[in-house]
Design a protein around this motif. Structure first.
Motif, mmCIF file in Angstrom:
data_model
loop_
_atom_site.group_PDB
_atom_site.id
_atom_site.type_symbol
_atom_site.label_atom_id
_atom_site.label_comp_id
_atom_site.label_asym_id
_atom_site.label_seq_id
_atom_site.Cartn_x
_atom_site.Cartn_y
_atom_site.Cartn_z
ATOM 1 N N THR A 26 0.884 -1.166 0.000
ATOM 2 C CA THR A 26 0.000 0.000 0.000
ATOM 3 C C THR A 26 0.924 1.219 0.000
ATOM 4 N N LYS A 29 0.740 8.883 -0.409
ATOM 5 C CA LYS A 29 1.427 10.086 -0.892
ATOM 6 C C LYS A 29 1.196 11.185 0.142
ATOM 7 N N LYS A 65 5.103 1.617 -11.468
ATOM 8 C CA LYS A 65 4.058 1.715 -12.508
ATOM 9 C C LYS A 65 2.901 0.789 -12.152
ATOM 10 N N ASN A 66 1.713 1.170 -12.571
ATOM 11 C CA ASN A 66 0.500 0.382 -12.340
ATOM 12 C C ASN A 66 0.129 0.253 -10.859
ATOM 13 N N HIS A 67 0.679 1.117 -10.025
ATOM 14 C CA HIS A 67 0.275 1.115 -8.609
ATOM 15 C C HIS A 67 -0.390 2.450 -8.279
ATOM 16 N N ARG A 68 -1.458 2.370 -7.525
ATOM 17 C CA ARG A 68 -2.124 3.589 -7.074
ATOM 18 C C ARG A 68 -1.736 3.856 -5.629
ATOM 19 N N ASP A 71 -4.069 9.137 -1.788
ATOM 20 C CA ASP A 71 -3.614 10.505 -2.014
ATOM 21 C C ASP A 71 -3.796 11.373 -0.760
ATOM 22 N N ASP A 433 -11.741 10.665 0.833
ATOM 23 C CA ASP A 433 -12.321 10.226 -0.450
ATOM 24 C C ASP A 433 -13.487 11.121 -0.868
#
Ligand SMILES: [Zn+2]
Length: 433
Positions: A26, A29, A65-68, A71, A433
């Protein structure tokens, strides 16, 4: 042997075995990240978490890459907060007498009811982003340990609890006015120490019940009894031999002096500490947990306790004295650990009430980052857990929160505005969210 070989073969080729080494990560940011060890704010950091642990802290560009990522760029990310002085298994109304209420609780509130109520109070800390609490007695016979274990095993959700078990105290404990023929009631809440030899056994009992630290009452004010230096020495020696720290409730300066002479690791409250005592604490790096309250809390308390408007002049003196003592301690270099000791019902959740400590320290003149350090890193150091909690660093447990606002210039509103809570790598609450 054959069976073992077959088993080994199955483990090696099993697809599940492959997954064990490749746990999914996980990522968080963080727009701002508070580095609690160096007491500074960092910008734009990426936190990688696997399972319950923090794996790495890097730049945003290191997101694979390809990871979220979750935020949190608009927020300040902090280690989960720590309240170093709680009593989740005890509550009294503002207008109640402590001794009378304690007797009532011990004789009329079952352990089952007490724990269930304590659970709800404990959970309210986690709701506020306080992911760890140091619970210091007034919790019956190891009900704090039971609550801790139920949380750790995942039966119920709540903050990480560091439990002291029953407070070690001289005859009578803190429950004043009890007749000799009823002193057995005190044994339901305190471990009464009768000699240095008995003190050693009391610590062994605590060790046997898996406490996390030892709490003593160096004095029992307003009860006149207090532990002797030799009794405290015996407690400290036995506790340290089992890798447990000792923290001492001290109202009088003399009892704090005795506790320090005997080698305790921390002083709770310490409202009457003389300059010479503070100097000695600084020299020996003994932690002080100041547990006073803010002006607004005291106004609410006084109202609930039934004081008239013309009877609350003492609040200003109380605030001035505490401010003076706190600043003297800081100037001398005494390590300060944040603790609330809020066990009075002021008609908000216990966790909310606990957060008053931030307002008190701020009103007394502490700087926002210093208050954060006292409620994260320094608090973890006192628990000897600075590699696990209170500091967002690789290998530490992922207890992480985010707050909304300007932490440096609008501290109180910001620390109250917790928008994200993660404990043990699991998102407990996310309002972003
Ligand atoms: Zn207390």
């Amino acid at each position: 042997m054959f069976k073992t070989l077959i088993l080994l073969f199955v483990i090696i080729i099993s697809p599940q075995a492959k997954l064990i080494g490749q746990q999914t990560s996980t990522y968080l940011k963080a727009g701002h990240l508070y580095d609690s060890k160096n007491n500074t704010l960092l910008k734009n950091k990426l936190i990688q978490i696997q399972g319950t642990k923090i794996i790495s802290i890097g730049e945003f560009s290191s997101l694979p890459k390809n990871h979220r990522a979750i935020d949190l760029t608009d927020y300040t990310v902090l280690p989960g907060l720590i309240d170093a002085h709680t009593h989740v298994l005890f509550s009294q109304d503002a207008n109640e007498d402590f001794a009378a209420h304690s007797i009532q609780s011990l004789t009329m509130e079952s352990n089952a009811l007490r724990v269930l109520r304590g659970f709800k109070r404990a959970q309210s800390y986690l709701d506020q982003g306080i992911t760890s609490i140091k619970d210091l007695g007034n919790s019956g016979l190891y009900l704090d340990v039971a609550l801790r274990d139920a949380i750790n095993e995942g039966t119920i959700e709540g903050p990480r609890i560091f439990a002291s078990g029953p407070i070690l105290a001289a005859y009578g404990g803190q429950i004043y006015g009890v007749l000799p023929e009823h002193q057995n009631i005190i044994d339901l809440e305190y471990r009464i120490i009768t000699s240095p030899e008995d003190a050693r056994n009391a610590v062994r009992e605590d060790v046997n019940q898996n406490v996390d630290l030892i709490k003593i009452c160096a004095d029992n004010v307003p009860n006149k009894t207090h532990l002797t230096i030799d009794e405290i020495k015996s407690i400290v020696k036995t506790a340290h031999s089992h890798n447990l720290t000792v923290t001492a409730h001290c109202i009088t300066n003399q009892s704090a002096w005795n506790a320090i002479e005997a080698g305790v690791d921390g002083i709770e409250h310490g409202i009457n500490l003389a300059d010479s005592t503070l100097t000695k604490m600084a020299e020996k790096k003994i932690f002080l947990v100041p547990t006073e309250n803010s002006r607004s809390y005291m106004a609410t308390y006084a109202k609930l306790a039934g004081y008239e408007q013309d009877e609350i002049g003492w609040i200003e003196n109380y605030l001035e004295r505490n401010k003076d003592r706190l600043n003297k301690a800081i100037d001398k270099g005494v390590p300060i650990v944040a603790g609330s000791d809020n066990y009075t019902d002021i008609k908000v959740s216990r966790g909310q009430s606990s957060k008053d400590m931030f307002t008190y320290y701020f009103e007394a003149g502490m700087k926002p980052l210093d208050i954060l350090q006292s409620s994260t890193y320094i608090s973890a150091v006192q628990l000897k857990k600075e590699n696990e909690i209170g500091y967002i660093s690789p290998q530490a447990t992922a207890d992480i929160i985010a707050v909304k606002g300007d932490i440096l210039n609008d501290f109180i509103a910001t620390i109250e505005n917790v928008v994200f809570i993660m404990k043990d790598g699991k998102v407990y609450d996310n309002k972003t969210d």
